[in-house]
Motif scaffolding. Sequence first.
Motif, PDB file in Angstrom:
ATOM      1  N   ALA A 154       0.845  -1.198   0.000  1.00 18.97           N
ATOM      2  CA  ALA A 154       0.000   0.000   0.000  1.00 18.97           C
ATOM      3  C   ALA A 154       0.879   1.245   0.000  1.00 18.97           C
ATOM      4  CB  ALA A 154      -0.927   0.004   1.216  1.00 18.97           C
ATOM      5  N   THR A 155       0.544   2.185  -0.874  1.00 15.00           N
ATOM      6  CA  THR A 155       1.244   3.462  -0.954  1.00 15.00           C
ATOM      7  C   THR A 155       0.251   4.582  -0.722  1.00 15.00           C
ATOM      8  OG1 THR A 155       2.786   2.548  -2.597  1.00 15.00           O
ATOM      9  CG2 THR A 155       2.686   4.942  -2.392  1.00 15.00           C
ATOM     10  N   PHE A 156       0.527   5.454   0.240  1.00 13.11           N
ATOM     11  CA  PHE A 156      -0.376   6.570   0.492  1.00 13.11           C
ATOM     12  C   PHE A 156       0.431   7.863   0.560  1.00 13.11           C
ATOM     13  CE2 PHE A 156       0.552   4.404   4.499  1.00 13.11           C
ATOM     14  CZ  PHE A 156       1.122   5.410   5.256  1.00 13.11           C
ATOM     15  N   PRO A 157      -0.138   8.962   0.075  1.00 11.25           N
ATOM     16  CA  PRO A 157       0.578  10.250   0.097  1.00 11.25           C
ATOM     17  C   PRO A 157       0.761  10.753   1.516  1.00 11.25           C
ATOM     18  CG  PRO A 157      -1.692  10.564  -0.605  1.00 11.25           C
ATOM     19  CD  PRO A 157      -1.484   9.087  -0.530  1.00 11.25           C
ATOM     20  N   ASN A 158       1.823  11.490   1.747  1.00 13.36           N
ATOM     21  CA  ASN A 158       2.107  12.009   3.083  1.00 13.36           C
ATOM     22  C   ASN A 158       1.083  13.048   3.547  1.00 13.36           C
ATOM     23  OD1 ASN A 158       4.383  10.397   3.267  1.00 13.36           O
ATOM     24  ND2 ASN A 158       5.754  11.982   2.507  1.00 13.36           N
ATOM     25  N   SER A 159       0.267  13.554   2.623  1.00 10.25           N
ATOM     26  CA  SER A 159      -0.772  14.507   3.017  1.00 10.25           C
ATOM     27  C   SER A 159      -1.811  13.871   3.931  1.00 10.25           C
ATOM     28  CB  SER A 159      -1.459  15.081   1.777  1.00 10.25           C
ATOM     29  OG  SER A 159      -2.037  14.048   0.996  1.00 10.25           O
ATOM     30  N   THR A 160      -1.928  12.528   3.903  1.00  8.28           N
ATOM     31  CA  THR A 160      -2.913  11.853   4.760  1.00  8.28           C
ATOM     32  C   THR A 160      -2.543  11.931   6.232  1.00  8.28           C
ATOM     33  OG1 THR A 160      -1.769   9.755   4.349  1.00  8.28           O
ATOM     34  CG2 THR A 160      -3.661  10.255   2.958  1.00  8.28           C
ATOM     35  N   PHE A 161      -1.289  12.312   6.559  1.00  8.24           N
ATOM     36  CA  PHE A 161      -0.909  12.464   7.958  1.00  8.24           C
ATOM     37  C   PHE A 161      -1.725  13.560   8.638  1.00  8.24           C
ATOM     38  CE2 PHE A 161       3.593  10.928   6.735  1.00  8.24           C
ATOM     39  CZ  PHE A 161       3.161   9.618   6.820  1.00  8.24           C
ATOM     40  N   PHE A 162      -2.259  14.512   7.833  1.00 11.75           N
ATOM     41  CA  PHE A 162      -3.080  15.580   8.391  1.00 11.75           C
ATOM     42  C   PHE A 162      -4.556  15.188   8.474  1.00 11.75           C
ATOM     43  CE2 PHE A 162       0.506  17.819   6.316  1.00 11.75           C
ATOM     44  CZ  PHE A 162       1.038  18.437   7.441  1.00 11.75           C
ATOM     45  N   THR A 163      -4.904  14.029   7.906  1.00 12.05           N
ATOM     46  CA  THR A 163      -6.302  13.582   7.872  1.00 12.05           C
ATOM     47  C   THR A 163      -6.569  12.448   8.849  1.00 12.05           C
ATOM     48  OG1 THR A 163      -6.365  14.156   5.513  1.00 12.05           O
ATOM     49  CG2 THR A 163      -8.169  12.818   6.367  1.00 12.05           C
ATOM     50  N   TYR A 164      -5.632  11.490   8.922  1.00 17.06           N
ATOM     51  CA  TYR A 164      -5.800  10.323   9.784  1.00 17.06           C
ATOM     52  C   TYR A 164      -4.678  10.271  10.822  1.00 17.06           C
ATOM     53  CZ  TYR A 164      -8.863   8.712   6.014  1.00 17.06           C
ATOM     54  OH  TYR A 164      -9.851   8.623   5.069  1.00 17.06           O
ATOM     55  N   PRO A 165      -4.989   9.832  12.030  1.00 22.95           N
ATOM     56  CA  PRO A 165      -3.921   9.642  13.019  1.00 22.95           C
ATOM     57  C   PRO A 165      -3.077   8.419  12.672  1.00 22.95           C
ATOM     58  CG  PRO A 165      -6.027   8.879  13.901  1.00 22.95           C
ATOM     59  CD  PRO A 165      -6.337   9.531  12.583  1.00 22.95           C
ATOM     60  N   VAL A 166      -1.795   8.498  12.979  1.00 25.77           N
ATOM     61  CA  VAL A 166      -0.883   7.382  12.741  1.00 25.77           C
ATOM     62  C   VAL A 166      -0.669   6.643  14.056  1.00 25.77           C
ATOM     63  CG1 VAL A 166       1.402   6.702  11.941  1.00 25.77           C
ATOM     64  CG2 VAL A 166       0.254   8.639  10.889  1.00 25.77           C
ATOM     65  N   LYS A 167      -1.006   5.356  14.075  1.00 28.33           N
ATOM     66  CA  LYS A 167      -0.799   4.537  15.265  1.00 28.33           C
ATOM     67  C   LYS A 167       0.462   3.699  15.065  1.00 28.33           C
ATOM     68  CE  LYS A 167      -5.762   4.117  16.229  1.00 28.33           C
ATOM     69  NZ  LYS A 167      -6.895   3.157  16.439  1.00 28.33           N
ATOM     70  N   ASN A 168       1.426   3.849  15.956  1.00 27.00           N
ATOM     71  CA  ASN A 168       2.650   3.068  15.893  1.00 27.00           C
ATOM     72  C   ASN A 168       2.438   1.767  16.671  1.00 27.00           C
ATOM     73  OD1 ASN A 168       5.334   2.003  16.312  1.00 27.00           O
ATOM     74  ND2 ASN A 168       6.098   3.982  15.646  1.00 27.00           N
ATOM     75  N   LEU A 169       2.471   0.647  15.964  1.00 29.26           N
ATOM     76  CA  LEU A 169       2.217  -0.669  16.561  1.00 29.26           C
ATOM     77  C   LEU A 169       3.493  -1.485  16.648  1.00 29.26           C
ATOM     78  CD1 LEU A 169      -0.935  -1.521  14.390  1.00 29.26           C
ATOM     79  CD2 LEU A 169      -0.886  -0.253  16.534  1.00 29.26           C
ATOM     80  N   ASN A 170       4.630  -0.810  16.772  1.00 30.73           N
ATOM     81  CA  ASN A 170       5.900  -1.498  16.631  1.00 30.73           C
ATOM     82  C   ASN A 170       6.105  -2.578  17.699  1.00 30.73           C
ATOM     83  OD1 ASN A 170       8.333  -1.788  15.158  1.00 30.73           O
ATOM     84  ND2 ASN A 170       9.447  -0.801  16.811  1.00 30.73           N
ATOM     85  N   PHE A 171       5.599  -2.350  18.923  1.00 29.87           N
ATOM     86  CA  PHE A 171       5.813  -3.360  19.968  1.00 29.87           C
ATOM     87  C   PHE A 171       5.094  -4.663  19.636  1.00 29.87           C
ATOM     88  CE2 PHE A 171       1.661  -2.014  21.433  1.00 29.87           C
ATOM     89  CZ  PHE A 171       1.143  -3.133  22.075  1.00 29.87           C
ATOM     90  N   MET A 172       4.092  -4.614  18.725  1.00 27.07           N
ATOM     91  CA  MET A 172       3.351  -5.818  18.360  1.00 27.07           C
ATOM     92  C   MET A 172       4.139  -6.735  17.436  1.00 27.07           C
ATOM     93  SD  MET A 172      -0.426  -4.130  17.723  1.00 27.07           S
ATOM     94  CE  MET A 172      -1.085  -5.685  17.123  1.00 27.07           C
TER      95      MET A 172
END
Length: 278
Positions: A154-172
């Motif tokens: 999946a490729t999404f433009p960086n402009s979506t960072f202002f629309t959707y929150p980014v959840k970091n799931l790295n510990f999973m």
Amino acid sequence: MEKLTLLIDFLLTHKLLLTVLIIILISAIKRLVIHNIRGDVAFLSETQRKWMSRTKNGSFILLIVILFMLWQTEINKFALSVTAIAIAIVVASKEIILCFTGSIQRASSRSFVIGDWIEMGSLCGEVIEHNLMATVIQEIDLHHGQYHFTGKTATFPNSTFFTYPVKNLNFMKRYVYHDFKITVIEFVNLYPLFPDLLVKIEQHCEDFFEVAKRYNSVIERHAGVDLPGAEPHIHINSGATGEQNVHIMIFCPTERASHLEQLIREDFMVAYHQAFGK
């Protein structure tokens, strides 16, 4: 020396030819560096992906800087000529500007790096590349509790960072709170089944329980919050039509979550049939 001077003067006079040569040279160097970083391995490591991304971004920035310096005079003249339509250009390039600023926002907030698991809207996956315009992830099936790669990119433009929150799931990536439910239609007292079920769950988790406790403590210190803990948890709630939902949560290695769920479901069904089967 005279020939070299004549060649440089010729290239500076024919800037379009010089631009093509610069693009070819930087592209060739980038491909060579990426080829050396990749090597002959079938699967890329996180370190390799990071250096490949840095090489691509660095070569792109270097190319932009060199071309800007080469065409600076023409750009200044062009800028003066388009002053009257500057607003129209900004409006037309709004999405590109948002992508650039989204990339700056990601870098400044350090929300994720290559190799992290993230969730963006309905997409979940491992970050394999990010640049000034877009972010690329390998999709992971987290919503169905499988925790495996789907094979989709999946490729999404960086402009979506202002629309959707980014959840970091790295510990999973190593351990996960795996929560699933078992629905029981009949309204019977299920609580007497739980002590033996908890014993069986602890037996299934016995080989990694101590490691899970230490990893859980590391996550708590890093996040600064009190997490549920590494012990298994069971609770019941009722559905809209009167059925009982048995919720079971375990803290386990991510790659074993689906297999452990099947074992626990089997244990519950065997205990339920022995207690209430006709």
